[in-house]
Design an enzyme around this catalytic site. Structure first.
Site, PDB file in Angstrom:
ATOM      1  N   GLU A   1     -48.901  -6.732  -7.658  1.00  0.00           N
ATOM      2  CA  GLU A   1     -49.003  -5.634  -8.608  1.00  0.00           C
ATOM      3  C   GLU A   1     -50.382  -4.972  -8.512  1.00  0.00           C
ATOM      4  O   GLU A   1     -51.297  -5.537  -7.898  1.00  0.00           O
ATOM      5  CB  GLU A   1     -48.765  -6.176 -10.021  1.00  0.00           C
ATOM      6  CG  GLU A   1     -47.394  -6.816 -10.213  1.00  0.00           C
ATOM      7  CD  GLU A   1     -46.244  -5.811 -10.238  1.00  0.00           C
ATOM      8  OE1 GLU A   1     -46.348  -4.746  -9.604  1.00  0.00           O
ATOM      9  OE2 GLU A   1     -45.220  -6.104 -10.891  1.00  0.00           O
TER      10      GLU A   1
ATOM     11  N   ASP B   1     -44.714   1.407  -8.654  1.00  0.00           N
ATOM     12  CA  ASP B   1     -46.163   1.316  -8.904  1.00  0.00           C
ATOM     13  C   ASP B   1     -46.952   1.045  -7.615  1.00  0.00           C
ATOM     14  O   ASP B   1     -48.139   0.743  -7.668  1.00  0.00           O
ATOM     15  CB  ASP B   1     -46.464   0.249  -9.972  1.00  0.00           C
ATOM     16  CG  ASP B   1     -46.095  -1.178  -9.523  1.00  0.00           C
ATOM     17  OD1 ASP B   1     -45.565  -1.346  -8.400  1.00  0.00           O
ATOM     18  OD2 ASP B   1     -46.335  -2.123 -10.292  1.00  0.00           O
TER      19      ASP B   1
ATOM     20  N   HIS C   1     -46.441  -1.366  -5.386  1.00  0.00           N
ATOM     21  CA  HIS C   1     -46.609  -2.759  -4.962  1.00  0.00           C
ATOM     22  C   HIS C   1     -45.818  -3.078  -3.687  1.00  0.00           C
ATOM     23  O   HIS C   1     -44.814  -2.439  -3.391  1.00  0.00           O
ATOM     24  CB  HIS C   1     -46.248  -3.743  -6.090  1.00  0.00           C
ATOM     25  CG  HIS C   1     -44.785  -3.815  -6.443  1.00  0.00           C
ATOM     26  ND1 HIS C   1     -44.341  -4.189  -7.684  1.00  0.00           N
ATOM     27  CD2 HIS C   1     -43.654  -3.573  -5.717  1.00  0.00           C
ATOM     28  CE1 HIS C   1     -43.029  -4.183  -7.697  1.00  0.00           C
ATOM     29  NE2 HIS C   1     -42.588  -3.809  -6.520  1.00  0.00           N
TER      30      HIS C   1
ATOM     31  N   ASP D   1     -40.875 -13.271  -2.006  1.00  0.00           N
ATOM     32  CA  ASP D   1     -41.147 -13.619  -3.400  1.00  0.00           C
ATOM     33  C   ASP D   1     -39.915 -14.180  -4.110  1.00  0.00           C
ATOM     34  O   ASP D   1     -38.803 -14.141  -3.567  1.00  0.00           O
ATOM     35  CB  ASP D   1     -41.697 -12.398  -4.170  1.00  0.00           C
ATOM     36  CG  ASP D   1     -40.912 -11.116  -3.889  1.00  0.00           C
ATOM     37  OD1 ASP D   1     -39.783 -11.200  -3.353  1.00  0.00           O
ATOM     38  OD2 ASP D   1     -41.426 -10.034  -4.202  1.00  0.00           O
TER      39      ASP D   1
HETATM   40  P1  PGA Z   1     -36.126  -1.801  -4.882  1.00  0.00           P
HETATM   41  O1  PGA Z   1     -37.462  -2.653  -5.137  1.00  0.00           O
HETATM   42  O2  PGA Z   1     -35.823  -1.950  -3.443  1.00  0.00           O
HETATM   43  O3  PGA Z   1     -35.078  -2.444  -5.753  1.00  0.00           O
HETATM   44  O4  PGA Z   1     -36.446  -0.404  -5.261  1.00  0.00           O
HETATM   45  C1  PGA Z   1     -38.543  -2.482  -4.269  1.00  0.00           C
HETATM   46  C2  PGA Z   1     -39.737  -3.280  -4.724  1.00  0.00           C
HETATM   47  O5  PGA Z   1     -39.981  -3.401  -5.934  1.00  0.00           O
HETATM   48  O6  PGA Z   1     -40.458  -3.791  -3.859  1.00  0.00           O
END
Ligand code: PGA
Length: 260
Positions: free
Chosen positions: A143, A136, A138, A67
């Site tokens: 999302e 959350d 994802h 992404d």
């Molecule tokens: P993070 O993000 O590794 O910074 O916790 C993970 C994500 O949102 O997929």
């Protein structure tokens, strides 16, 4: 789904790096699916170490990132282009023309997303996809509510994601609210998935994803549908798993199991 619980973040990173390296040893021209965020940093550091000290070769590798934020140029310090360059690409020998990251600055998102999907297919598909998990639930920027069959597309970020990511920006208002992301359907087509999570902030999302129902409300739960998905956790991220003892029992006995 296989669940590997490691004592520390460093152990988790090393175990996941070994999994990626094994794919590369078996197939030197493998296609790797890359993730950003704080979680995979240790994994990238370990791969860089293996490249420097053990000659792990990336010269035939192709990569696709999950992404990118909409509106950030590749030079922006919070763009995922910048992140990947600083934390991984500049330290290994992947040919720059083999690196694919969604564009945050295209003027035709639909055409770009279609092209990105096409390129993945043209190079033969992703061999191993690295994933993190949001608080959350994802994966990538899929999302809650994202179709489990979704493809690469433009997404509006959820509020918890913006809150989580605000720590990287000078102020909350600077966090982009749109992103371009591979879909859950795109991710599920990779031959192997590895999801990493560490810290107690992820414990609830991990339990939902691994042991809860498959639901678009926790897009990481789609890993349950994949025939070759492994979840690498540190003890804090594993804290809410009901079957924790069972996973550890399997892990302990695996070395002696009959070879398949
Ligand atoms: P993070 O993000 O590794 O910074 O916790 C993970 C994500 O949102 O997929």
């Amino acid at each position: 789904m296989e669940v590997i619980i490691c004592p520390t973040y460093a152990d988790m990173s090393r175990a996941a790096a070994r999994e990626v390296a094994n794919v590369l040893y078996a197939k030197p021209n493998a296609v790797l699916g890359m993730a950003t965020g704080s979680t995979p940093l240790g994994l990238y550091q370990e791969l860089v170490r293996m490249h420097r000290e053990e000659g792990l070769d990336f010269s035939q590798v192709t990569t696709f990132n999950l992404d990118e934020y909409v509106g950030l140029s590749p030079q922006h310090e919070q763009s995922y282009h910048f992140f990947m360059h600083e934390n991984f690409f500049k330290h290994v020998n992947i040919p720059p023309q083999n690196v694919y990251i969604p564009s945050g600055t295209t003027n035709n998102y639909k055409a770009f997303c279609e092209w990105y999907e096409r390129r993945i297919k043209e190079v033969g598909g992703i061999d191993i996809q690295i994933l993190g998990i949001g608080s959350d639930g994802h994966i990538a920027f899929n999302e809650p509510g994202s179709s489990l069959m979704s493809r690469t597309r433009l997404k509006t970020l959820a509020k918890p994601t913006i809150d989580d990511n605000a720590r990287f920006f000078a102020q909350r208002e600077d966090v982009p609210i749109y992103a371009i992301t591979m879909g859950v359907g795109t991710i599920l087509e990779a031959r192997e998935l590895i999801l990493l999570a560490n810290g107690k902030k992820k414990a609830h999302a991990v339990a939902e994803a691994v042991e809860g129902p498959v639901t678009s409300m926790i897009t990481a739960s789609a890993l349950q549908l994949h025939p070759a998905a492994t979840v690498f956790l540190d003890t804090e991220a594993a804290a809410e798993l009901k079957m924790r003892d069972y996973y550890q029992w399997i892990q302990k006995n695996k070395p002696g199991a009959p070879r398949t």
